[in-house]
Design an enzyme around this catalytic site. Structure first.
Site, PDB file in Angstrom:
ATOM      1  N   CYS A  81       0.833  -1.200   0.000  1.00 50.95           N
ATOM      2  CA  CYS A  81       0.000   0.000   0.000  1.00 50.95           C
ATOM      3  C   CYS A  81       0.880   1.267   0.000  1.00 50.95           C
ATOM      4  O   CYS A  81       1.662   1.452  -0.926  1.00 50.95           O
ATOM      5  CB  CYS A  81      -1.008  -0.024   1.146  1.00 50.95           C
ATOM      6  SG  CYS A  81      -2.375   1.159   0.903  1.00 50.95           S
TER       7      CYS A  81
ATOM      8  N   HIS B 136      -3.764  -4.798  -0.575  1.00 53.56           N
ATOM      9  CA  HIS B 136      -3.376  -5.419   0.689  1.00 53.56           C
ATOM     10  C   HIS B 136      -3.458  -6.943   0.570  1.00 53.56           C
ATOM     11  O   HIS B 136      -4.549  -7.504   0.666  1.00 53.56           O
ATOM     12  CB  HIS B 136      -4.310  -4.957   1.818  1.00 53.56           C
ATOM     13  CG  HIS B 136      -4.123  -3.532   2.214  1.00 53.56           C
ATOM     14  ND1 HIS B 136      -3.183  -3.136   3.145  1.00 53.56           N
ATOM     15  CD2 HIS B 136      -4.754  -2.409   1.805  1.00 53.56           C
ATOM     16  CE1 HIS B 136      -3.247  -1.820   3.292  1.00 53.56           C
ATOM     17  NE2 HIS B 136      -4.185  -1.361   2.486  1.00 53.56           N
TER      18      HIS B 136
ATOM     19  N   GLU C 191      -2.627  -9.047   2.748  1.00 50.38           N
ATOM     20  CA  GLU C 191      -3.039  -9.587   4.055  1.00 50.38           C
ATOM     21  C   GLU C 191      -4.549  -9.496   4.265  1.00 50.38           C
ATOM     22  O   GLU C 191      -5.085 -10.109   5.190  1.00 50.38           O
ATOM     23  CB  GLU C 191      -2.290  -8.878   5.190  1.00 50.38           C
ATOM     24  CG  GLU C 191      -2.758  -7.488   5.549  1.00 50.38           C
ATOM     25  CD  GLU C 191      -2.309  -6.388   4.609  1.00 50.38           C
ATOM     26  OE1 GLU C 191      -2.593  -5.219   4.890  1.00 50.38           O
ATOM     27  OE2 GLU C 191      -1.653  -6.692   3.571  1.00 50.38           O
TER      28      GLU C 191
END
Length: 212
Positions: free
Chosen positions: A84, A193, A195
């Site tokens: 990001c 992202h 994750e």
């Protein structure tokens, strides 16, 4: 038994670090959240997260000597993953609300506001993946989760004869196209992202761990 790769997640005051730590642990890394320069240098892999404004992230990164850590790791061919705003600060400069901030300058280019009526861009996007991508191996057709208002809309690195050009993935929002991810030797970065991107994001992190 194969040792778990060691990963340092750089803690320099940016948010979203805990979810990155948990996601990396789930895919088999031995993870340390750290602001210690030696730990960040010696880990098999370094993750540079980032949430918020470009200027604030660069200030925090410089205060933690993160720009120097990134430079030294890459000079030795040691893997770094930016996520990001952690990707955005790898570029030459960022412009937010008329304020220009110098970035880490690993790549030429400017981080600027996405040309869309409604920002932030928040949601799931498919990505235009380069051929033979290691980053997207097994997940080229999947969607990934984005939350941002700024991006790199123009890739400016001129190819050098004899050197492999970075592999650049793209996506778009409201008709505006911008860089979604970059693979450049030991330096990988994603605007989205991983994750927060479910099984596809977990596979991308697994692909990164394979570099280590």
């Amino acid at each position: 038994m194969t040792a778990r790769p060691t990963v340092a997640v750089l803690d320099y005051g940016s948010g979203n670090v805990r979810s990155a730590v948990r996601a990396l642990e789930r895919v088999g890394a031995d993870v340390t959240l750290t602001s210690d320069e030696t730990v960040a240098m010696e880990a098999d892999g370094l993750v540079v997260p980032g949430v918020g404004a470009f200027e604030a992230c660069m200030s925090g990164l410089q205060a933690a000597h993160g720009d120097r850590i990134i430079d030294h790791r890459l000079a030795g061919g040691r893997p770094v993953l930016g996520v990001c705003v952690g990707m955005q600060v790898l570029f030459e400069r960022g412009i937010e609300h008329g304020v220009e901030t110098v970035g880490c300058a690993q790549w030429p280019g400017t981080v600027e506001r996405i040309e869309a009526e409604i920002v932030p861009h928040m949601g799931w996007n498919n990505v235009d993946v380069p051929e033979d991508s290691r980053m997207f191996a097994g997940i080229a057709g999947e969607r990934f989760y984005f939350v941002h208002s700024y991006g790199v809309r123009d890739w400016r690195l001129v190819p050098v004869e004899g050197l492999q050009a970075p592999a650049v993935a793209w996506t778009s929002y409201a008709g505006d196209r911008f860089v979604a991810a970059v693979e450049n030797g030991p330096l990988w970065a994603t605007q989205f992202h991983p994750e927060k991107s479910g099984d596809a994001g977990a596979q991308l992190l697994t692909n990164w761990l394979d570099l280590l």
